[in-house]
Motif scaffolding. Structure first.
Motif, PDB file in Angstrom:
ATOM      1  N   ASP A   1       0.826  -1.214   0.000  1.00 45.40           N
ATOM      2  CA  ASP A   1       0.000   0.000   0.000  1.00 45.40           C
ATOM      3  C   ASP A   1       0.858   1.261   0.000  1.00 45.40           C
ATOM      4  O   ASP A   1       0.574   2.225  -0.712  1.00 45.40           O
ATOM      5  N   PHE A   2       1.922   1.267   0.818  1.00 46.72           N
ATOM      6  CA  PHE A   2       2.789   2.432   0.892  1.00 46.72           C
ATOM      7  C   PHE A   2       3.454   2.715  -0.455  1.00 46.72           C
ATOM      8  O   PHE A   2       3.569   3.867  -0.874  1.00 46.72           O
ATOM      9  N   LEU A   3       3.916   1.656  -1.114  1.00 48.27           N
ATOM     10  CA  LEU A   3       4.643   1.842  -2.369  1.00 48.27           C
ATOM     11  C   LEU A   3       3.731   2.297  -3.506  1.00 48.27           C
ATOM     12  O   LEU A   3       4.214   2.687  -4.561  1.00 48.27           O
ATOM     13  N   ARG A   4       2.425   2.245  -3.269  1.00 50.84           N
ATOM     14  CA  ARG A   4       1.488   2.738  -4.278  1.00 50.84           C
ATOM     15  C   ARG A   4       1.253   4.242  -4.141  1.00 50.84           C
ATOM     16  O   ARG A   4       0.544   4.825  -4.950  1.00 50.84           O
ATOM     17  N   ARG A   5       1.792   4.825  -3.080  1.00 52.33           N
ATOM     18  CA  ARG A   5       1.595   6.252  -2.843  1.00 52.33           C
ATOM     19  C   ARG A   5       2.774   7.031  -3.427  1.00 52.33           C
ATOM     20  O   ARG A   5       3.883   6.971  -2.918  1.00 52.33           O
ATOM     21  N   PRO A   6       2.559   7.761  -4.537  1.00 51.65           N
ATOM     22  CA  PRO A   6       3.664   8.478  -5.192  1.00 51.65           C
ATOM     23  C   PRO A   6       4.407   9.414  -4.255  1.00 51.65           C
ATOM     24  O   PRO A   6       5.624   9.546  -4.334  1.00 51.65           O
ATOM     25  N   GLN A   7       3.659  10.075  -3.338  1.00 50.28           N
ATOM     26  CA  GLN A   7       4.317  11.023  -2.441  1.00 50.28           C
ATOM     27  C   GLN A   7       5.240  10.318  -1.460  1.00 50.28           C
ATOM     28  O   GLN A   7       6.167  10.924  -0.915  1.00 50.28           O
ATOM     29  N   VAL A   8       4.979   9.024  -1.211  1.00 51.30           N
ATOM     30  CA  VAL A   8       5.856   8.249  -0.330  1.00 51.30           C
ATOM     31  C   VAL A   8       7.110   7.831  -1.085  1.00 51.30           C
ATOM     32  O   VAL A   8       8.233   8.043  -0.631  1.00 51.30           O
ATOM     33  N   THR A   9       6.934   7.220  -2.240  1.00 56.29           N
ATOM     34  CA  THR A   9       8.091   6.743  -3.012  1.00 56.29           C
ATOM     35  C   THR A   9       8.980   7.898  -3.453  1.00 56.29           C
ATOM     36  O   THR A   9      10.190   7.729  -3.619  1.00 56.29           O
ATOM     37  N   ALA A  10       8.389   9.090  -3.638  1.00 57.34           N
ATOM     38  CA  ALA A  10       9.180  10.253  -4.065  1.00 57.34           C
ATOM     39  C   ALA A  10      10.193  10.659  -3.003  1.00 57.34           C
ATOM     40  O   ALA A  10      11.234  11.244  -3.318  1.00 57.34           O
TER      41      ALA A  10
END
Length: 330
Positions: free
Chosen positions: A169-178
């Motif tokens: 779920d976290f890796l699907r959030r662009p603002q997280v991976t950025a």
């Protein structure tokens, strides 16, 4: 202020303060009760000094019997017993709950422990459970700092299935991976691709992206392994064909001709490319770094030419370690 802002939940501020005063009396009674149970448990089974042998089975049986006889869980009785052993009666603080005493009991040094319970955090009039947990390094119920939130997430995700779902779920959030560094992203990819099947799928998909393939082939080692894999795949396909195809003997002579033409074409291509590139160096002096790179590539070309000559003259195509090292750019 409005009437709504004066309320706490469904009660007024003044009623809330009455409830707090009442419940503090209740908590004080509970604290005294918990310490009384702990003291009596200690009387039945005193804590032995370190180094003194203890029959843990016998202690356990005594505590089980006591817990059953007073209707509590044995873990509760043991918790009360341990806390009581850490807080002599004269060191117990009125107005401080048993929960706070139990948490701060984790402080090993006695003087530090006895001083700590008298000194709540500077901005607080009294200890609360989260502040006490912070003091001894335990997880808090209401994490505030970034590190506390990280710790809480780690504890909640201790189950492997939960951790896998949360990570996905976290890796699907662009603002997280950025916000993840390139180095850490690479480490994540490496971890996810330890499985050969996953690695194969990922590599295939990535190399279908022209810009990725172009940059990847700029790495000499990566390019060498790709070329080696292509040669190995062709060799395996050829061996399979020669073992299974009834027309293999017929095409063997044609294969040799094709290999001859491929080799001649490769030499011609190199000579033609050099013929176009070298005249461009007229009246131009390359920098030291540029000259070093060119000389390294010339060394690889020479080694390759020697390899070709050996193969043509002897039919031996084995590559020794030194040649392999040179071709990889090591």
């Amino acid at each position: 202020m409005t009437q709504e802002t004066d309320k706490v939940g469904s009660v007024s501020q003044s009623r809330y303060e009455q409830i707090i005063a009442e419940l503090r009396d209740v908590v004080e009674q509970q604290t005294q009760g918990a310490f009384t149970i702990g003291d009596r448990a200690l009387e039945i089974e005193p804590l032995r000094p370190r180094g003194v042998p203890v029959d843990t089975g016998s202690v356990r049986q005594s505590m089980l019997r006591l817990a059953d006889d007073i209707g509590l869980q044995v873990s509760t009785v043991e918790s009360y017993r341990q806390a009581a052993s850490r807080w002599p009666k004269e060191r117990r603080q009125p107005g401080v709950s048993f929960t706070i005493h139990r948490i701060l009991a984790r402080i090993e040094d006695e003087e530090e422990r006895f001083a700590a319970i008298k000194t709540p955090p500077q901005d607080k009039a009294r200890w609360c459970a989260d502040d006490a947990n912070r003091r001894v390094g335990w997880t808090v119920d209401n994490p505030q700092s970034t590190q506390e939130k990280i710790t809480a997430i780690h504890q909640l995700a201790s189950d492997e299935e939960v951790a896998a779902t949360v990570t996905t779920d976290f890796l699907r959030r662009p603002q997280v991976t950025a916000k993840v560094s390139t180095e850490n992203k690479a480490r994540v990819v490496e971890e996810f691709t330890r499985d050969e099947a996953v690695a194969t799928t990922a590599a295939t998909n990535l190399l279908r992206r022209p810009e990725v393939a172009f940059k990847a082939m700029g790495d000499d080692t990566a390019r060498f392994h790709v070329n080696h894999a292509q040669v190995e795949r062709s060799r395996q396909a050829r061996e399979s064909f020669e073992r299974t195809s009834p027309v293999a003997p017929t095409v063997r002579h044609i294969d040799r001709t094709v290999e001859f033409l491929d080799l001649v074409t490769a030499c011609h291509t190199f000579v033609a490319a050099a013929g176009r590139a070298v005249p461009g160096l007229r009246d131009r002096t390359l920098g030291q770094d540029e000259r070093t790179i060119v000389h390294e590539n010339i060394a690889r070309v020479r080694a390759t030419l020697d390899w070709i000559e050996t193969a043509v003259d002897t039919g031996k195509t084995d590559m020794d370690e030194e040649l392999a090292r040179i071709l990889k750019g090591e």
